[in-house]
Design a protein around this motif. Structure first.
Motif, short mmCIF file in Angstrom:
data_model
loop_
_atom_site.label_atom_id
_atom_site.label_comp_id
_atom_site.label_asym_id
_atom_site.label_seq_id
_atom_site.Cartn_x
_atom_site.Cartn_y
_atom_site.Cartn_z
N THR A 221 7.03 3.75 1.67
CA THR A 221 6.43 2.43 1.46
C THR A 221 7.37 1.33 1.94
O THR A 221 6.95 0.36 2.57
CB THR A 221 6.12 2.23 -0.03
OG1 THR A 221 5.41 3.37 -0.51
CG2 THR A 221 5.29 0.98 -0.24
N MET A 222 8.66 1.51 1.65
CA MET A 222 9.63 0.49 2.05
C MET A 222 9.79 0.44 3.56
O MET A 222 9.95 -0.63 4.16
CB MET A 222 10.98 0.75 1.37
CG MET A 222 10.95 0.46 -0.13
SD MET A 222 12.38 1.10 -1.00
CE MET A 222 13.69 0.12 -0.27
N SER B 240 6.69 -4.05 9.05
CA SER B 240 5.82 -5.23 9.11
C SER B 240 6.62 -6.52 9.28
O SER B 240 6.05 -7.60 9.33
CB SER B 240 4.96 -5.31 7.87
OG SER B 240 5.74 -5.75 6.77
N GLY B 241 7.95 -6.39 9.34
CA GLY B 241 8.77 -7.57 9.64
C GLY B 241 9.28 -8.32 8.43
O GLY B 241 9.76 -9.45 8.55
N MET B 242 9.19 -7.73 7.25
CA MET B 242 9.66 -8.39 6.03
C MET B 242 11.19 -8.50 6.04
O MET B 242 11.88 -7.59 6.48
CB MET B 242 9.20 -7.56 4.82
CG MET B 242 9.66 -8.06 3.49
SD MET B 242 8.94 -9.63 3.02
CE MET B 242 7.29 -9.17 2.55
N LEU C 72 -2.64 -2.78 -3.34
CA LEU C 72 -2.62 -1.43 -3.91
C LEU C 72 -3.05 -0.43 -2.84
O LEU C 72 -2.55 0.71 -2.80
CB LEU C 72 -3.53 -1.34 -5.13
CG LEU C 72 -2.97 -1.97 -6.40
CD1 LEU C 72 -3.99 -1.90 -7.53
CD2 LEU C 72 -1.67 -1.29 -6.83
N GLU C 73 -3.97 -0.84 -1.96
CA GLU C 73 -4.35 0.03 -0.86
C GLU C 73 -3.19 0.21 0.11
O GLU C 73 -2.94 1.29 0.64
CB GLU C 73 -5.57 -0.53 -0.13
CG GLU C 73 -6.87 0.00 -0.69
CD GLU C 73 -8.05 -0.89 -0.37
OE1 GLU C 73 -8.09 -1.46 0.74
OE2 GLU C 73 -8.93 -1.02 -1.25
N LYS C 74 -2.45 -0.88 0.31
CA LYS C 74 -1.31 -0.81 1.20
C LYS C 74 -0.26 0.19 0.71
O LYS C 74 0.37 0.87 1.51
CB LYS C 74 -0.67 -2.20 1.33
CG LYS C 74 -0.21 -2.48 2.73
CD LYS C 74 0.11 -3.94 2.90
CE LYS C 74 -0.12 -4.32 4.35
NZ LYS C 74 -0.01 -5.76 4.56
N VAL C 75 -0.05 0.25 -0.60
CA VAL C 75 0.91 1.22 -1.12
C VAL C 75 0.21 2.53 -1.47
O VAL C 75 0.79 3.41 -2.12
CB VAL C 75 1.71 0.69 -2.33
CG1 VAL C 75 2.49 -0.55 -1.95
CG2 VAL C 75 0.80 0.39 -3.51
N LYS C 76 -1.05 2.65 -1.09
CA LYS C 76 -1.82 3.89 -1.15
C LYS C 76 -2.11 4.41 -2.56
O LYS C 76 -2.13 5.60 -2.81
CB LYS C 76 -1.11 4.99 -0.34
CG LYS C 76 -0.84 4.58 1.10
CD LYS C 76 -0.50 5.77 1.95
CE LYS C 76 -0.33 5.38 3.40
NZ LYS C 76 0.86 4.53 3.66
N ALA D 11 3.81 -3.37 -4.83
CA ALA D 11 2.55 -4.09 -4.59
C ALA D 11 2.50 -5.37 -5.40
O ALA D 11 2.07 -6.42 -4.92
CB ALA D 11 1.36 -3.19 -4.95
N ARG D 12 2.96 -5.30 -6.65
CA ARG D 12 2.95 -6.48 -7.51
C ARG D 12 3.74 -7.62 -6.89
O ARG D 12 3.31 -8.78 -6.90
CB ARG D 12 3.53 -6.11 -8.88
CG ARG D 12 3.64 -7.28 -9.84
CD ARG D 12 4.11 -6.86 -11.20
NE ARG D 12 5.51 -6.48 -11.21
CZ ARG D 12 6.19 -6.14 -12.30
NH1 ARG D 12 5.58 -6.11 -13.47
NH2 ARG D 12 7.46 -5.79 -12.23
N SER D 13 4.91 -7.28 -6.32
CA SER D 13 5.72 -8.31 -5.68
C SER D 13 5.04 -8.85 -4.43
O SER D 13 5.04 -10.05 -4.18
CB SER D 13 7.08 -7.75 -5.28
OG SER D 13 7.92 -7.75 -6.39
N LEU D 14 4.45 -7.93 -3.65
CA LEU D 14 3.85 -8.34 -2.37
C LEU D 14 2.65 -9.26 -2.58
O LEU D 14 2.37 -10.11 -1.75
CB LEU D 14 3.43 -7.11 -1.57
CG LEU D 14 4.59 -6.26 -1.06
CD1 LEU D 14 4.05 -5.05 -0.32
CD2 LEU D 14 5.50 -7.07 -0.15
N CYS D 15 1.95 -9.08 -3.71
CA CYS D 15 0.79 -9.92 -3.99
C CYS D 15 1.15 -11.40 -3.96
O CYS D 15 0.33 -12.23 -3.62
CB CYS D 15 0.23 -9.60 -5.38
SG CYS D 15 -0.75 -8.12 -5.40
#
Lengths: 366, 257
Positions: free
Chosen positions: B195-196, B202-204, B138-142, B165-169
């Protein structure tokens, strides 16, 4: 100078639009037809409610132990007072009343923490109430173990029997209904077919028929000498019947959940049961709280039908008291008492459901 | 499909493709929605898929995590072939995160609970561990300050960032985006795209169905154009936009640019 205009102070509204006068003017006397309607309705209330109130309270007799005490011309609550124990406990032996009191007292005591916001072990307590408590309650009611005298179910009666029937019906019909609703929406043809047949069968027959079948016809099909308690049969009949209704209520809720919710849950890797239990059902059940409570209320009142198979619930116990030669002619008091008792329980359920809806509302408008 | 000249057919299984789609077909009843789809996606590649509505682009990426079933051909994600086998499906969903057009957040759970529910119930983490991970993303997506709110109290852009964020978790190695900005008000599109972009940096590995051509130009390695259930054209963004090969691509680009 960069001064912004200050917002003006909030002024109170004019006196004529607030307060009692304002409310009356706006709601009751806003126009000529409205005024006429107000007056007519007021008159109707006056000619019905005032005599009813006088009968039920002002001119009523409350104390005494025989019909001689009833000479004021109003309601004779003495009849209800004298018979009160029977209305509550039916023909349950008087010396054992404490067991019923203890069973219901224990239930209330156990349920209190569920309504305390801070109490954190609600899940465990709920599981205890649903799994352990019924066993305790069964032994308290029925006895036959732990030094308690056995009390035949045919002696159970009155309000306590009504509550037992309704309680078992409510607790069992909801989970069975949920399973049936999921089954009816399942992708597996056999599961779906079984659910549909079950639901449509039980929904298609009147409850009276179900009760008759359970008490009169079922014993004919069972092997000679099999004893199968009449109360238990009635309970099973009620549960089957109500779970079919419950299934359709729950299915209505399931259909209102958008496909995206399932997809998001699947994309996160949640299995079918976890998707249902964690994502879909909490939302679906919340949506259909009014329908579920509606079914519960109907179930509660439908328990009175067990009188046709010879079980004495609250209403049947009251009716049986009418034939007491010492108290002939007081059926109105009996019915009013029955109605008031049923109303208190049903109204409480209704209010609780509204409070629950408010509490579970999480501010999403979908 | 034979007359289409696919611009860069260099991707092959040997280069370590994360996703391989080979000769995939799909039908809805009689309707042939996807026709002979062939696509390889390498690790870290960012692919934008565009095309007119009804062209099958959403359906295609939804096949990758089995929200839709394909009837012919192969889909292999990180060496696991997608079949009816539930184990394979679970294995692939473990690696693939997805963001939807309408966010699809769970409205009865708070923002943080949305993020951690799968960590707890699928990854079997303790609540504390899960909450730590949830807050990190959640911090990552601010939007860590919104953690205790319900999705219904957030703006569309914030909701979509929560969905990301939910997916990234779940720590996916591939992210699918199905028109992530199409349901947003214009002033919220940028926050989601930012965000995307940050995620891309980040290399996703990313597959995005989107009409945001600016995003395609800055972020994508490859742009794929689909029409009528087929991949009509694929190319590097610069060549794709400046020099489209196919008439249908030209028409589409002229309509949206």
């Amino acid at each position: 100078m960069n001064v912004q205009k200050q917002p003006g102070p909030d002024l109170p509204p004019p006196a004529s639009s607030v307060g009692v006068i304002g409310w009356l003017r706006k709601n009751l006397f806003s126009s000529a037809p409205n005024t006429v309607l107000t007056l007519v309705a007021g008159y109707l209330i006056y000619i019905t409610l005032v005599p009813a109130f006088q009968w039920a309270f002002l001119n009523a007799d409350w104390v005494g132990d025989s019909r001689e005490a009833c000479d004021s011309g109003g309601a004779c609550w003495v009849f209800v007072a004298v018979r009160f124990d029977q209305f509550m406990y039916g023909f349950y032996p008087e010396a054992e009343y404490w067991r019923i009191n203890l069973a219901f007292g224990l239930l209330i005591a156990l349920m209190v923490p569920l309504f305390i916001e801070k109490f954190s072990r609600k899940g465990m307590l709920a599981a205890f109430i649903l799994i352990v408590y019924p066993v305790i309650a069964y032994y308290l009611f029925s006895g036959g173990a732990f030094g308690l005298v056995h009390v035949e179910t045919s002696l159970w009666g009155g309000l306590s029997l009504t509550l037992v029937l309704a309680g078992v019906g409510i607790v069992a019909a909801l989970p069975i209904g949920i399973v049936l609703a999921l089954g009816r929406r399942s992708g597996m043809p056999i599961v779906r077919a079984v659910s549909v047949v079950f639901i449509e069968f039980w929904r298609g027959v009147p409850l009276i028929t179900v009760l008759f079948m359970s008490s009169v016809m079922l014993p004919l099909f069972l092997p000679e000498g099999t004893h199968f308690d009449k109360l238990l049969r009635a309970m099973i009949g009620i549960v089957m019947f109500q779970s079919a209704y419950m299934a359709e209520v729950v299915r209505g809720g399931l259909q209102a959940i958008p496909k995206g919710q399932y997809e998001a849950a699947q994309a996160l890797g949640l299995s079918y049961w976890k998707t249902m239990g964690l994502i879909v059902l909490p939302q679906a059940l919340k949506l259909v709280i009014p329908g579920i409570v509606n079914t519960f209320i109907a179930l509660f009142k439908d328990t009175t039908l067990v009188l046709i198979i010879g079980l004495f619930d609250l209403l049947a116990t009251i009716q049986s008291a009418f034939s007491d030669p010492n108290w002939l002619g007081y059926s109105v008091e009996g019915y009013v008492f029955a109605a008031a008792t049923f109303w208190i329980f049903c109204f409480s359920m209704s209010r609780y459901s509204q409070a629950l809806e408010r509490k579970l509302h999480t501010g999403h408008a979908r | 499909m034979s007359e289409t000249d696919t611009a860069k057919p260099e991707m092959s299984a040997s280069t370590g493709a994360m996703i391989q789609i080979q000769g995939m077909h799909k039908w809805y009843g009689e309707f042939h929605v996807l026709k002979d789809i062939n696509l390889n996606v390498a690790k870290g590649e960012r692919i934008v898929i565009c095309g007119p509505s009804g062209s099958g682009k959403s359906t295609m990426i939804r096949c990758i995590n089995r929200l839709e079933e394909h009837q012919q051909g192969k889909i292999i994600v990180e060496g696991t072939e997608l079949t009816d086998d539930v184990k394979h499906i679970d294995q692939i969903r473990r690696e693939v995160g997805m963001v939807f057009q309408h966010f699809n957040l769970f409205p009865h759970l708070t923002v943080l609970e949305n993020c951690i529910i799968a960590l707890i119930w699928v990854r079997k983490m303790s609540r504390r561990e899960a909450e730590e991970i949830g807050m990190k993303f959640l911090e990552k997506v601010k939007i860590p300050e919104q953690a205790r709110k319900y999705p219904g109290q957030l703006s569309g852009g914030q909701q979509q960032r929560v969905a990301i964020a939910r997916s990234l978790c779940m720590n996916p190695s591939i992210m699918l985006f199905d028109e992530p900005t199409s349901a947003l008000d214009p002033e919220m599109i940028k926050e989601v795209l930012d965000t995307m972009i940050q995620l891309a940096e980040s290399g996703m590995t990313m597959l995005c169905v989107t009409h945001e051509m600016g995003f395609a130009k800055t972020v994508a390695n490859r742009v794929i154009f689909m029409d009528g259930g087929e991949i009509i054209e694929e190319n590097e963004p610069e060549a794709f936009f400046s020099n489209p090969q196919h008439d249908r691509t030209k028409l589409f680009l002229s309509q949206i640019m």
